[in-house]
Scaffold this active site. Sequence first.
Site, PDB file in Angstrom:
ATOM      1  N   SER A 161       0.880  -1.163   0.000  1.00  0.00           N
ATOM      2  CA  SER A 161       0.000   0.000   0.000  1.00  0.00           C
ATOM      3  C   SER A 161       0.915   1.210   0.000  1.00  0.00           C
ATOM      4  O   SER A 161       2.122   1.081   0.178  1.00  0.00           O
ATOM      5  CB  SER A 161      -0.862  -0.004   1.255  1.00  0.00           C
ATOM      6  OG  SER A 161      -0.031   0.218   2.379  1.00  0.00           O
ATOM      7  N   LYS A 162       0.315   2.369  -0.174  1.00  0.00           N
ATOM      8  CA  LYS A 162       1.118   3.600  -0.160  1.00  0.00           C
ATOM      9  C   LYS A 162       1.965   3.665   1.112  1.00  0.00           C
ATOM     10  O   LYS A 162       3.093   4.120   1.104  1.00  0.00           O
ATOM     11  CB  LYS A 162       0.192   4.822  -0.208  1.00  0.00           C
ATOM     12  CG  LYS A 162      -0.304   5.125  -1.601  1.00  0.00           C
ATOM     13  CD  LYS A 162       0.463   6.330  -2.187  1.00  0.00           C
ATOM     14  CE  LYS A 162       0.385   6.351  -3.696  1.00  0.00           C
ATOM     15  NZ  LYS A 162      -0.973   6.447  -4.213  1.00  0.00           N
ATOM     16  N   ARG A 163       1.352   3.207   2.213  1.00  0.00           N
ATOM     17  CA  ARG A 163       2.020   3.358   3.498  1.00  0.00           C
ATOM     18  C   ARG A 163       3.245   2.448   3.660  1.00  0.00           C
ATOM     19  O   ARG A 163       4.218   2.818   4.292  1.00  0.00           O
ATOM     20  CB  ARG A 163       1.023   3.114   4.642  1.00  0.00           C
ATOM     21  CG  ARG A 163       1.386   3.941   5.837  1.00  0.00           C
ATOM     22  CD  ARG A 163       0.359   3.966   6.963  1.00  0.00           C
ATOM     23  NE  ARG A 163      -1.023   3.976   6.551  1.00  0.00           N
ATOM     24  CZ  ARG A 163      -1.923   3.109   7.024  1.00  0.00           C
ATOM     25  NH1 ARG A 163      -1.551   2.177   7.872  1.00  0.00           N
ATOM     26  NH2 ARG A 163      -3.177   3.176   6.651  1.00  0.00           N
ATOM     27  N   ASN A 164       3.192   1.250   3.100  1.00  0.00           N
ATOM     28  CA  ASN A 164       4.337   0.351   3.328  1.00  0.00           C
ATOM     29  C   ASN A 164       5.218   0.196   2.091  1.00  0.00           C
ATOM     30  O   ASN A 164       5.859  -0.834   1.911  1.00  0.00           O
ATOM     31  CB  ASN A 164       3.883  -0.994   3.900  1.00  0.00           C
ATOM     32  CG  ASN A 164       3.124  -1.813   2.870  1.00  0.00           C
ATOM     33  OD1 ASN A 164       2.903  -1.337   1.759  1.00  0.00           O
ATOM     34  ND2 ASN A 164       2.750  -3.008   3.216  1.00  0.00           N
ATOM     35  N   GLY A 165       5.231   1.226   1.261  1.00  0.00           N
ATOM     36  CA  GLY A 165       6.270   1.243   0.233  1.00  0.00           C
ATOM     37  C   GLY A 165       5.816   1.056  -1.198  1.00  0.00           C
ATOM     38  O   GLY A 165       6.645   0.951  -2.095  1.00  0.00           O
TER      39      GLY A 165
END
Length: 470
Positions: free
Chosen positions: A245-249
């Site tokens: 996801s955007k959050r984990n890369g």
Amino acid sequence: MTKEIRTRIAPSPTGMMHLGTARTAIYCWAYARHFIGGKFLLRIEDTDQERSTQEAVDVILDGMKWLELDYDEGPIFQMDRLDRYKEVVDEMLEKGLAYKCYATKEELDALREEQMANKQKPRYDGRWRPENAVGREIPDGVTPVIRFRNPDTGTVTWKDQVYGEISFENTELDDLVIMRGDGIPTYNFAVVVDDLDMKVSHVVRGADHINNTPRQINLYHALGAEVPEFAHLPLINGPDNKKLSKRNGDASVMDYELKGYLPEAVVNYLARLGWGHGNDEKFSKAQLAEWFDLENCSKSPACLDPKKLNHLNHLYMAEADNDRLARLVRPRIEARGGVVEGKADLAAVMEITKQRPETLEALADVCMIFYRPLQRDEALVREVLANEQSLKAVQLFLERAREVAEWTPENIYLVLKGIMDEMGIKMPVVAVPIRVLVFGEKISPVFDKTLALFGKETVLANIESGLAML
Ligand code: GLU
């Protein structure tokens, strides 16, 4: 004669080029290059007209170019091939392999609701199959879609090059829409027509397409065509082993360029995520092409490992050509307000700075001492000269440096060494204050080479003006 190896990457231009797409492209490229005469194609699957954009096409082309994934054919755009899809659809209609379906959206929604209420899997019920539609009136004003007549019974099986044997029952599949009312084909149909026309021998793609494969195989059979080999690749997860996801890369490939990674490091890193050749962690594209095979692709999802990427990038930067690095770092220095023109030769600066940083961004940071206006903190100048020995050593250095005819690292070192020996002091006692006076930092790349690159005039002038601050 053995079959020609032909692979393709077939991205949909609906956003950024994800890492997974890039990795698939790398594998397809490597597989084609592994074989003499192998071909690699780029096909842009732009039939989703609502979501496809020219910008996203450009992003794909830029990504392929940046990673140096050269293709032999393409880019081929599906929207340029509508006539061909229509031709195949017409043939299928004629042969009874496909049929027109006039079911309205409302009707299909009602069907789905009914099935859900009965705890059945929602599926099209074949109501417009010719034998079921006998006597049914064609409704006014409904443009039909074309559906493929999927076999009702039997099993579809293929030997996936990565996952091994995979089977689906035909009872799980329904009659798939292959062309919409507007004449635009659906993915599962266009992909088969294209892979056939383009003689693709190996379909290598993400495991998210495994459910589509039995439908496509049925289409190949219906068209009387040979089925290509399939290889599905497990997805790439974040470092936390969760879906990207955007959050984990999850990032666009081109973000890696922005962040200061070299394309060869990114190719190496992505190739190694999910495929391996013994314990080799660092390999060139030529080695990848030589070693790559589908059997050694992992069946389990790979996890992003930013540390690994940084390490690889550091290794590739350390061995990169100085002129090339200079070209890549210059805009980053300028973005930091640095001026390269008329200052230390950037390629020479690369030679003494490229060993340690992990990214081009970090390398640009290290280089800034050469290209920013002199920034010295007066308190720091006083601090490093507070020690009498340091002050004396700097004064001596200034005196002797003036006499140096040829401003080379060797001669600079001789001056420094002479002072250290005479005064019985260690290097930092003299080098730290000189650094602070010359460019405002206590640390720097190799002392003598750094001073040499600043040029004699600047070094002398900055030491003088620094001493005058006391
Ligand atoms: N357009 C599809 C995608 O981007 C291609 C899938 C395939 O390679 O068949 O996922």
